[in-house]
Design a protein around this motif. Structure first.
Motif, mmCIF file in Angstrom:
data_model
loop_
_atom_site.group_PDB
_atom_site.id
_atom_site.type_symbol
_atom_site.label_atom_id
_atom_site.label_comp_id
_atom_site.label_asym_id
_atom_site.label_seq_id
_atom_site.Cartn_x
_atom_site.Cartn_y
_atom_site.Cartn_z
ATOM 1 N N VAL A 15 0.840 -1.194 0.000
ATOM 2 C CA VAL A 15 0.000 0.000 0.000
ATOM 3 C C VAL A 15 0.875 1.243 0.000
ATOM 4 O O VAL A 15 2.051 1.192 0.360
ATOM 5 N N SER A 16 0.280 2.340 -0.416
ATOM 6 C CA SER A 16 0.953 3.636 -0.408
ATOM 7 C C SER A 16 0.275 4.508 0.639
ATOM 8 O O SER A 16 -0.953 4.550 0.724
ATOM 9 N N VAL A 17 1.067 5.193 1.460
ATOM 10 C CA VAL A 17 0.519 6.115 2.445
ATOM 11 C C VAL A 17 0.208 7.415 1.705
ATOM 12 O O VAL A 17 1.069 7.978 1.031
ATOM 13 N N VAL A 18 -1.070 7.883 1.817
ATOM 14 C CA VAL A 18 -1.497 9.046 1.034
ATOM 15 C C VAL A 18 -1.717 10.304 1.872
ATOM 16 O O VAL A 18 -1.969 11.373 1.319
ATOM 17 N N SER A 19 -1.611 10.193 3.208
ATOM 18 C CA SER A 19 -1.725 11.390 4.037
ATOM 19 C C SER A 19 -1.004 11.169 5.361
ATOM 20 O O SER A 19 -0.697 10.043 5.740
ATOM 21 N N GLY A 20 -0.746 12.265 6.044
ATOM 22 C CA GLY A 20 -0.048 12.188 7.324
ATOM 23 C C GLY A 20 1.442 12.398 7.161
ATOM 24 O O GLY A 20 1.936 12.750 6.079
ATOM 25 N N TYR A 21 2.156 12.158 8.226
ATOM 26 C CA TYR A 21 3.598 12.421 8.213
ATOM 27 C C TYR A 21 4.389 11.430 7.370
ATOM 28 O O TYR A 21 5.553 11.673 7.056
ATOM 29 N N LEU A 22 3.806 10.318 6.965
ATOM 30 C CA LEU A 22 4.491 9.333 6.118
ATOM 31 C C LEU A 22 3.986 9.368 4.677
ATOM 32 O O LEU A 22 4.157 8.409 3.930
ATOM 33 N N ASP A 23 3.361 10.472 4.291
ATOM 34 C CA ASP A 23 2.816 10.626 2.947
ATOM 35 C C ASP A 23 3.882 10.282 1.904
ATOM 36 O O ASP A 23 5.002 10.795 1.949
ATOM 37 N N GLY A 24 3.533 9.371 0.989
ATOM 38 C CA GLY A 24 4.453 8.981 -0.071
ATOM 39 C C GLY A 24 5.201 7.690 0.212
ATOM 40 O O GLY A 24 5.786 7.098 -0.693
ATOM 41 N N PHE A 25 5.221 7.222 1.449
ATOM 42 C CA PHE A 25 5.900 5.972 1.782
ATOM 43 C C PHE A 25 5.084 4.793 1.267
ATOM 44 O O PHE A 25 3.860 4.851 1.175
ATOM 45 N N ILE A 26 5.784 3.714 0.941
ATOM 46 C CA ILE A 26 5.143 2.484 0.498
ATOM 47 C C ILE A 26 5.474 1.415 1.525
ATOM 48 O O ILE A 26 6.607 1.336 2.016
ATOM 49 N N GLY A 27 4.473 0.603 1.871
ATOM 50 C CA GLY A 27 4.692 -0.432 2.874
ATOM 51 C C GLY A 27 3.817 -1.636 2.632
ATOM 52 O O GLY A 27 3.080 -1.713 1.655
ATOM 53 N N THR A 28 3.886 -2.590 3.556
ATOM 54 C CA THR A 28 3.131 -3.825 3.478
ATOM 55 C C THR A 28 2.163 -3.888 4.655
ATOM 56 O O THR A 28 2.551 -3.616 5.787
ATOM 57 N N VAL A 29 0.923 -4.271 4.379
ATOM 58 C CA VAL A 29 -0.090 -4.366 5.429
ATOM 59 C C VAL A 29 0.235 -5.561 6.324
ATOM 60 O O VAL A 29 0.379 -6.685 5.858
ATOM 61 N N GLU A 30 0.360 -5.275 7.625
ATOM 62 C CA GLU A 30 0.666 -6.314 8.601
ATOM 63 C C GLU A 30 -0.589 -6.725 9.383
ATOM 64 O O GLU A 30 -0.745 -7.879 9.755
ATOM 65 N N ALA A 31 -1.466 -5.755 9.671
ATOM 66 C CA ALA A 31 -2.712 -6.028 10.397
ATOM 67 C C ALA A 31 -3.780 -5.066 9.910
ATOM 68 O O ALA A 31 -3.471 -3.958 9.469
ATOM 69 N N LEU A 32 -5.035 -5.485 10.017
ATOM 70 C CA LEU A 32 -6.131 -4.709 9.450
ATOM 71 C C LEU A 32 -7.382 -4.911 10.306
ATOM 72 O O LEU A 32 -7.716 -6.039 10.643
#
Length: 173
Positions: free
Chosen positions: A125-142
């Protein structure tokens, strides 16, 4: 009277916010008014306090002496809420309750609405808002019910788990 639920602000005695919220919820259960009074909230925020060189997280009320109620305003619903012990009245001129506008509700972050989840654990997923805007990561829990997702992002060569709201991430194509 309107047939759609709106958010109203109820004024309470200081320190009675949680008691009033619980009493309203109990009255809704007992009188089976789920269709009229849909949600009750005492907005809070978690703050880190440092006392005696010890850090601890404390939950603080954002609006002391106020409770937010999402309800369809009828004589019955007004009567139930108004006559709860600890309630001094609705916010509005005179005795006429005034609902919050859509802009006020959005600004307060009260009614986040349902966020459509089109990703699952293990997806990128891509972070689209907040202080990590633009970072890409993997969903660990939902947890869609709690509007929560934990994403592992890579920062300075290390994998760091971050807790975000569902609306802050978007699935990568």
């Amino acid at each position: 009277m309107s047939d759609t639920a709106k958010w109203y602000v109820v004024h309470t005695y200081s320190g009675y916010e949680n008691k009033v919220a619980t009493s309203i919820e109990n009255a809704v259960e007992n009188r089976k008014l789920h269709d009229l009074i849909q949600e009750v909230r005492v907005p809070t925020e978690t703050v880190v306090e440092i006392k005696d060189d010890k850090k601890r997280e404390v939950e603080r009320k954002l609006f002391p002496s106020y409770v937010l109620v999402k309800m369809i305003m009828t004589d019955d619903s007004w009567y139930v809420v108004r006559n709860i012990r600890g309630v001094t009245g609705f916010v509005g001129p005179g005795s006429k309750p005034v609902p919050l506008t859509d802009e006020e509700v959005a600004r307060l972050g009260v009614d986040t609405g349902k966020v459509e989840v089109n990703f699952a654990v293990g997806d990128s997923v891509s972070v689209v808002s907040g202080y990590l805007d633009g970072f890409i990561g993997t969903v660990e829990a939902l947890d869609p019910e709690k509007n929560y997702v934990r994403v592992v992002v890579s920062m300075m060569g290390k994998d760091v788990p971050v807790e975000l709201e569902l609306g802050q991430v978007r699935a990568l194509d």
